[in-house]
Motif scaffolding. Structure first.
Motif, PDB file in Angstrom:
ATOM      1  N   ASN A  64       0.811  -1.218   0.000  1.00  0.00           N
ATOM      2  CA  ASN A  64       0.000   0.000   0.000  1.00  0.00           C
ATOM      3  C   ASN A  64       0.850   1.276   0.000  1.00  0.00           C
ATOM      4  O   ASN A  64       0.327   2.361   0.273  1.00  0.00           O
ATOM      5  N   HIS A  65       2.159   1.139  -0.245  1.00  0.00           N
ATOM      6  CA  HIS A  65       3.078   2.284  -0.292  1.00  0.00           C
ATOM      7  C   HIS A  65       3.114   3.050   1.020  1.00  0.00           C
ATOM      8  O   HIS A  65       3.135   4.281   1.041  1.00  0.00           O
ATOM      9  N   LEU A  66       3.115   2.303   2.125  1.00  0.00           N
ATOM     10  CA  LEU A  66       3.206   2.887   3.462  1.00  0.00           C
ATOM     11  C   LEU A  66       4.437   2.325   4.161  1.00  0.00           C
ATOM     12  O   LEU A  66       4.985   1.310   3.744  1.00  0.00           O
ATOM     13  N   VAL A  67       4.870   2.975   5.239  1.00  0.00           N
ATOM     14  CA  VAL A  67       6.103   2.605   5.929  1.00  0.00           C
ATOM     15  C   VAL A  67       5.777   2.107   7.339  1.00  0.00           C
ATOM     16  O   VAL A  67       5.038   2.752   8.084  1.00  0.00           O
ATOM     17  N   LEU A  68       6.380   0.963   7.700  1.00  0.00           N
ATOM     18  CA  LEU A  68       6.185   0.373   9.025  1.00  0.00           C
ATOM     19  C   LEU A  68       7.147   1.020  10.025  1.00  0.00           C
ATOM     20  O   LEU A  68       8.329   1.153   9.751  1.00  0.00           O
ATOM     21  N   GLN A  69       6.628   1.413  11.177  1.00  0.00           N
ATOM     22  CA  GLN A  69       7.465   1.959  12.251  1.00  0.00           C
ATOM     23  C   GLN A  69       7.028   1.283  13.554  1.00  0.00           C
ATOM     24  O   GLN A  69       5.905   1.467  13.996  1.00  0.00           O
ATOM     25  N   ILE A  70       7.926   0.452  14.126  1.00  0.00           N
ATOM     26  CA  ILE A  70       7.597  -0.223  15.380  1.00  0.00           C
ATOM     27  C   ILE A  70       7.758   0.776  16.506  1.00  0.00           C
ATOM     28  O   ILE A  70       8.833   1.334  16.702  1.00  0.00           O
ATOM     29  N   GLN A  71       6.683   0.994  17.230  1.00  0.00           N
ATOM     30  CA  GLN A  71       6.684   1.999  18.280  1.00  0.00           C
ATOM     31  C   GLN A  71       7.188   1.419  19.589  1.00  0.00           C
ATOM     32  O   GLN A  71       8.084   1.958  20.211  1.00  0.00           O
ATOM     33  N   ASP A  72       6.602   0.293  20.011  1.00  0.00           N
ATOM     34  CA  ASP A  72       6.950  -0.250  21.317  1.00  0.00           C
ATOM     35  C   ASP A  72       6.273  -1.605  21.465  1.00  0.00           C
ATOM     36  O   ASP A  72       5.473  -2.011  20.654  1.00  0.00           O
ATOM     37  N   SER A  73       6.622  -2.260  22.560  1.00  0.00           N
ATOM     38  CA  SER A  73       5.899  -3.455  22.962  1.00  0.00           C
ATOM     39  C   SER A  73       5.013  -3.062  24.131  1.00  0.00           C
ATOM     40  O   SER A  73       5.402  -2.258  24.965  1.00  0.00           O
ATOM     41  N   ALA A  74       3.857  -3.628  24.176  1.00  0.00           N
ATOM     42  CA  ALA A  74       2.914  -3.321  25.244  1.00  0.00           C
ATOM     43  C   ALA A  74       2.975  -4.422  26.294  1.00  0.00           C
ATOM     44  O   ALA A  74       3.850  -5.274  26.273  1.00  0.00           O
ATOM     45  N   ASN A  75       2.015  -4.401  27.200  1.00  0.00           N
ATOM     46  CA  ASN A  75       1.884  -5.507  28.124  1.00  0.00           C
ATOM     47  C   ASN A  75       1.386  -6.711  27.349  1.00  0.00           C
ATOM     48  O   ASN A  75       0.600  -6.581  26.412  1.00  0.00           O
ATOM     49  N   PHE A  76       1.828  -7.869  27.735  1.00  0.00           N
ATOM     50  CA  PHE A  76       1.474  -9.104  27.040  1.00  0.00           C
ATOM     51  C   PHE A  76      -0.037  -9.295  27.048  1.00  0.00           C
ATOM     52  O   PHE A  76      -0.702  -9.131  28.061  1.00  0.00           O
ATOM     53  N   ASN A  77      -0.589  -9.621  25.888  1.00  0.00           N
ATOM     54  CA  ASN A  77      -2.009  -9.885  25.744  1.00  0.00           C
ATOM     55  C   ASN A  77      -2.157 -11.314  25.222  1.00  0.00           C
ATOM     56  O   ASN A  77      -1.817 -11.593  24.074  1.00  0.00           O
ATOM     57  N   PRO A  78      -2.661 -12.234  26.063  1.00  0.00           N
ATOM     58  CA  PRO A  78      -2.751 -13.636  25.635  1.00  0.00           C
ATOM     59  C   PRO A  78      -3.732 -13.883  24.484  1.00  0.00           C
ATOM     60  O   PRO A  78      -3.735 -14.951  23.894  1.00  0.00           O
ATOM     61  N   ASP A  79      -4.559 -12.884  24.132  1.00  0.00           N
ATOM     62  CA  ASP A  79      -5.522 -13.044  23.036  1.00  0.00           C
ATOM     63  C   ASP A  79      -4.857 -12.946  21.657  1.00  0.00           C
ATOM     64  O   ASP A  79      -5.461 -13.287  20.653  1.00  0.00           O
ATOM     65  N   TYR A  80      -3.614 -12.468  21.607  1.00  0.00           N
ATOM     66  CA  TYR A  80      -2.898 -12.304  20.340  1.00  0.00           C
ATOM     67  C   TYR A  80      -1.642 -13.172  20.341  1.00  0.00           C
ATOM     68  O   TYR A  80      -1.043 -13.404  21.381  1.00  0.00           O
ATOM     69  N   PRO A  81      -1.201 -13.621  19.162  1.00  0.00           N
ATOM     70  CA  PRO A  81       0.049 -14.397  19.093  1.00  0.00           C
ATOM     71  C   PRO A  81       1.246 -13.538  19.515  1.00  0.00           C
ATOM     72  O   PRO A  81       1.199 -12.306  19.443  1.00  0.00           O
ATOM     73  N   LYS A  82       2.319 -14.221  19.921  1.00  0.00           N
ATOM     74  CA  LYS A  82       3.542 -13.510  20.300  1.00  0.00           C
ATOM     75  C   LYS A  82       4.075 -12.730  19.115  1.00  0.00           C
ATOM     76  O   LYS A  82       4.018 -13.191  17.976  1.00  0.00           O
ATOM     77  N   PHE A  83       4.595 -11.549  19.381  1.00  0.00           N
ATOM     78  CA  PHE A  83       5.195 -10.651  18.384  1.00  0.00           C
ATOM     79  C   PHE A  83       4.244 -10.270  17.258  1.00  0.00           C
ATOM     80  O   PHE A  83       4.664 -10.020  16.137  1.00  0.00           O
ATOM     81  N   SER A  84       2.959 -10.226  17.550  1.00  0.00           N
ATOM     82  CA  SER A  84       1.993  -9.772  16.547  1.00  0.00           C
ATOM     83  C   SER A  84       1.558  -8.347  16.883  1.00  0.00           C
ATOM     84  O   SER A  84       1.777  -7.854  17.979  1.00  0.00           O
ATOM     85  N   VAL A  85       0.935  -7.700  15.912  1.00  0.00           N
ATOM     86  CA  VAL A  85       0.488  -6.321  16.087  1.00  0.00           C
ATOM     87  C   VAL A  85      -0.771  -6.310  16.952  1.00  0.00           C
ATOM     88  O   VAL A  85      -1.730  -7.028  16.665  1.00  0.00           O
ATOM     89  N   ILE A  86      -0.745  -5.503  18.023  1.00  0.00           N
ATOM     90  CA  ILE A  86      -1.951  -5.388  18.857  1.00  0.00           C
ATOM     91  C   ILE A  86      -2.565  -3.992  18.784  1.00  0.00           C
ATOM     92  O   ILE A  86      -3.699  -3.807  19.201  1.00  0.00           O
ATOM     93  N   GLU A  87      -1.814  -3.028  18.237  1.00  0.00           N
ATOM     94  CA  GLU A  87      -2.320  -1.673  18.125  1.00  0.00           C
ATOM     95  C   GLU A  87      -1.614  -0.975  16.975  1.00  0.00           C
ATOM     96  O   GLU A  87      -0.466  -1.289  16.677  1.00  0.00           O
ATOM     97  N   GLN A  88      -2.294  -0.035  16.338  1.00  0.00           N
ATOM     98  CA  GLN A  88      -1.668   0.711  15.253  1.00  0.00           C
ATOM     99  C   GLN A  88      -2.207   2.135  15.235  1.00  0.00           C
ATOM    100  O   GLN A  88      -3.311   2.399  15.697  1.00  0.00           O
ATOM    101  N   ASP A  89      -1.355   3.039  14.710  1.00  0.00           N
ATOM    102  CA  ASP A  89      -1.749   4.427  14.581  1.00  0.00           C
ATOM    103  C   ASP A  89      -1.180   4.949  13.275  1.00  0.00           C
ATOM    104  O   ASP A  89       0.037   4.849  13.075  1.00  0.00           O
ATOM    105  N   PRO A  90      -1.977   5.458  12.356  1.00  0.00           N
ATOM    106  CA  PRO A  90      -3.408   5.679  12.370  1.00  0.00           C
ATOM    107  C   PRO A  90      -4.202   4.369  12.316  1.00  0.00           C
ATOM    108  O   PRO A  90      -3.690   3.333  11.918  1.00  0.00           O
ATOM    109  N   LYS A  91      -5.439   4.468  12.711  1.00  0.00           N
ATOM    110  CA  LYS A  91      -6.331   3.312  12.779  1.00  0.00           C
ATOM    111  C   LYS A  91      -6.654   2.784  11.381  1.00  0.00           C
ATOM    112  O   LYS A  91      -6.549   3.512  10.389  1.00  0.00           O
ATOM    113  N   PRO A  92      -7.078   1.514  11.282  1.00  0.00           N
ATOM    114  CA  PRO A  92      -7.454   0.941   9.981  1.00  0.00           C
ATOM    115  C   PRO A  92      -8.570   1.739   9.304  1.00  0.00           C
ATOM    116  O   PRO A  92      -9.484   2.211   9.980  1.00  0.00           O
ATOM    117  N   GLY A  93      -8.465   1.883   7.998  1.00  0.00           N
ATOM    118  CA  GLY A  93      -9.493   2.577   7.231  1.00  0.00           C
ATOM    119  C   GLY A  93      -9.210   4.054   7.011  1.00  0.00           C
ATOM    120  O   GLY A  93      -9.854   4.683   6.172  1.00  0.00           O
TER     121      GLY A  93
END
Length: 186
Positions: A64-93
């Motif tokens: 989509n011609h966009l650039v990935l920037q890893i901001q930080d790691s959050a507190n572990f959330n067992p609902d998501y796989p390890k090292f997966s995206v749990i939040e993004q900014d700007p939001k989808p859409g």
């Protein structure tokens, strides 16, 4: 030549007219240049990266011609796989310009480790909220003969004795051994 004659002269009006035309021409050229260099009116839609691995998120953003920037790691959330995206900014859409940085927050590999507090010789009533405030859970509670009723005598985790200052993952269950109020040997 007097000032009034100069302000009403043909030369003055010609210079003012040339200045006004120059301002309009320069403004028009500047707007055309801005349209060309900023891709005015051209947007990319931010994809939903939630739950995706870093590699998948990077591929999708590059597509989509966009650039990935890893901001930080959050507190572990067992609902998501390890090292997966749990939040993004700007939001989808959201509609953004090409080459815009999309900031993501990753799910760490596990819960962060927390310092075990000093609880020996404290009552169960004091120990339980202290453990819960740190993110631990109270596991099994056993009683042994000791004159201090409901006093913490020992702490264990997965069958091993733990001491204050040890590091355990957040949400670990800590088993407590308490006094039952009876003298030993009675």
């Amino acid at each position: 030549m007097s000032l009034i004659k100069f302000l009403t002269s043909k030369t003055f009006f010609l210079n003012v007219l040339l200045a006004v035309v120059a301002v309009f021409v320069v403004s028009y050229l500047m707007l055309r240049w801005l349209d060309a260099t900023t891709n005015h009116g051209e947007f990319e839609t931010v994809p939903d990266l939630t739950g995706k691995s870093i590699d998948m998120a990077k591929m999708e953003l590059e597509h989509n011609h966009l650039v990935l920037q890893i901001q930080d790691s959050a507190n572990f959330n067992p609902d998501y796989p390890k090292f997966s995206v749990i939040e993004q900014d700007p939001k989808p859409g959201f509609k953004v310009k090409e080459d815009r940085k999309i900031y993501i927050t990753l799910n760490p590999s596990g819960y962060r480790k927390v310092l075990v507090p000093e609880l020996e010789e404290r009552t169960f009533r004091q120990a339980k909220p202290t453990l819960e405030a740190l993110g631990f859970a109270v596991g099994k509670v056993d009683y042994v003969d000791n004159i201090g009723k409901d006093m913490v005598l020992k702490m264990t985790h997965e069958g091993k004795e733990i001491k204050p200052g040890d590091m355990l993952p957040k949400t670990s269950k800590i088993d407590l051994i308490l006094g039952n109020g009876n003298r030993p040997g009675e």
